[in-house]
Design a protein around this motif. Structure first.
Motif, short mmCIF file in Angstrom:
data_model
loop_
_atom_site.label_atom_id
_atom_site.label_comp_id
_atom_site.label_asym_id
_atom_site.label_seq_id
_atom_site.Cartn_x
_atom_site.Cartn_y
_atom_site.Cartn_z
N LYS A 65 -7.22 -8.05 0.31
CA LYS A 65 -7.90 -9.12 -0.42
C LYS A 65 -7.13 -9.50 -1.68
O LYS A 65 -7.03 -10.69 -2.02
N ASP A 66 -6.61 -8.51 -2.39
CA ASP A 66 -5.87 -8.80 -3.62
C ASP A 66 -4.54 -9.49 -3.35
O ASP A 66 -3.96 -10.10 -4.27
N TYR A 109 -10.11 -13.43 6.80
CA TYR A 109 -10.13 -12.29 5.88
C TYR A 109 -11.28 -11.33 6.23
O TYR A 109 -11.09 -10.11 6.25
N TRP A 167 -5.02 1.72 -9.50
CA TRP A 167 -6.26 2.15 -8.86
C TRP A 167 -6.03 3.39 -8.00
O TRP A 167 -6.89 4.27 -7.92
N CYS A 210 -10.73 -7.44 7.41
CA CYS A 210 -11.24 -6.37 6.55
C CYS A 210 -12.39 -5.62 7.22
O CYS A 210 -12.48 -4.39 7.10
N GLU A 235 -1.68 -2.43 -7.80
CA GLU A 235 -2.59 -1.57 -7.05
C GLU A 235 -2.37 -0.09 -7.35
O GLU A 235 -3.27 0.73 -7.16
N GLY A 245 -10.28 2.58 1.69
CA GLY A 245 -10.93 1.42 1.10
C GLY A 245 -10.02 0.63 0.20
O GLY A 245 -10.09 -0.61 0.13
N GLN A 246 -9.12 1.31 -0.49
CA GLN A 246 -8.17 0.63 -1.36
C GLN A 246 -7.20 -0.22 -0.57
O GLN A 246 -6.76 -1.28 -1.03
N SER A 281 0.82 -1.21 0.00
CA SER A 281 0.00 0.00 0.00
C SER A 281 0.86 1.25 0.00
O SER A 281 0.56 2.23 -0.70
N ILE A 299 -7.94 -1.88 2.07
CA ILE A 299 -8.67 -3.13 2.31
C ILE A 299 -8.66 -4.00 1.07
O ILE A 299 -8.52 -5.23 1.15
N ASN A 300 -8.78 -3.39 -0.10
CA ASN A 300 -8.70 -4.15 -1.34
C ASN A 300 -7.33 -4.79 -1.53
O ASN A 300 -7.21 -5.89 -2.08
N SER A 313 -12.41 -1.68 8.05
CA SER A 313 -13.44 -0.80 7.49
C SER A 313 -14.20 -0.07 8.60
O SER A 313 -14.52 1.12 8.46
#
Length: 305
Positions: A245-246, A283, A189, A287, A186, A238-239, A86, A241-242, A291
């Motif tokens: 997951k990614d 997961y 995005w 997450c 990432e 929010g990204q 990140s 958190i993505n 959030s």
């Protein structure tokens, strides 16, 4: 009076209705039906008592204490990978986002091509193709293996720091390759988030700043970016958190994160449902907690503005 009651009902939040009860009953029934089919058709024998808990923590007779096992180690790897990816994606994404709104055709084209390629190519294909290029070309140039060998001899504290904050030293090469793949993916995005945040600032802000004699970079740095920062923080959270997951994508290239550990355990033990359900719960818990924390921070930030 009716309007007042309606306002009170809205202010108090959503109410539980008969439709909610029906939907919850349908969901519970669907879960029960799936479990029934697993038990009857697959003749699956559930085992939650020993397999899954022991793969989170185990007792080490040599160390005389409990230590983390594969699933817990995989979770720690996922968190480290997501955190560093990140940060790297934020740096790359901010640069690309500024390229997307640049007046220079070259930089605008670079940002556009980068974002469009990554957004329109399946993630699995990108991960595989880019990983083999990185592992074969970039990682050897970084000299990770030689760095680890020298650190083992000359800097034991550095080895400890690598083990705590990055990965196990013997897995650092794979970690670096996965980190580069995930951050590059990432960043596309993040670039779009930054571009949208900057473009959301009214043009009057640009014109007013330019009328004061400020150059384009000074306007961007001192006027536009501070305002855009408030707009992009929620989607950037929010990204993050993505990214968590990614990060499961890098399990395909043998990075020992949570999904990779779950796959190994499910294959070796045959406890497919228990392991993957536990993996999904981990997961979700991670997450969901993030959030919730980000929403509360956003509310606090909104109140202070």
């Amino acid at each position: 009076g009716g309007l007042t009651m309606a306002r009170r009902g809205t202010a108090s939040g959503p109410r539980f209705t008969w439709l909610d009860a029906v939907l919850l009953a349908l969901i519970a029934g669907a879960i029960a039906w799936v479990l029934y089919r697993v038990n009857t058709e697959l003749n699956y024998k559930w085992d939650w008592g020993q397999i899954v808990p022991n793969y989170f923590f185990r007792y080490d007779p040599q160390k005389q204490r409990w230590v983390t096992n594969l699933l817990a180690d995989g979770l720690l790897m996922t968190i480290r990978l997501a955190l560093w990816a990140s940060l790297a994606a934020a740096v790359i994404g901010v640069f690309l986002g500024l390229c997307r709104i640049s007046t220079a055709l070259f930089f605008r084209a670079v940002g556009l091509v980068y974002v469009e390629i990554i957004r329109n190519v399946p993630a699995i294909i990108f991960v595989f193709a880019f990983f083999f290029f990185i592992s074969g070309q970039i990682v050897p140039l970084l000299g990770v293996e030689a760095f680890i060998r020298n650190a083992r001899v000359n800097s034991p504290n550095l080895i400890w720091a690598i083990d705590v904050f990055l990965s196990k030293p013997e897995l650092l090469t794979n970690f670096v390759a996965g980190l580069i793949v995930l951050s590059v993916f990432e960043a596309a995005w993040v670039a779009e988030i930054v571009r949208a945040g900057v473009e959301s600032i009214p043009k009057g802000q640009w014109e007013a700043a330019r009328s004061l004699g400020l150059g384009r970079w000074s306007v961007m740095r001192d006027v536009i970016l501070p305002q855009a920062l408030h707009k992009v923080l929620p989607p950037l959270a929010g990204q993050f958190i993505n990214v968590i997951k990614d990060s499961s994508l890098v399990a395909l290239i043998s990075i020992q994160e949570l999904t990779f550990a779950a796959f190994e355990i499910s294959v070796s033990t045959g406890r497919v449902f228990e392991v993957w359900i536990s993996c999904a719960v981990v997961y979700f818990a991670l997450c969901f907690a993030l959030s919730t924390a980000f929403r509360r921070l956003e509310r606090l930030r909104t109140r202070t503005l």
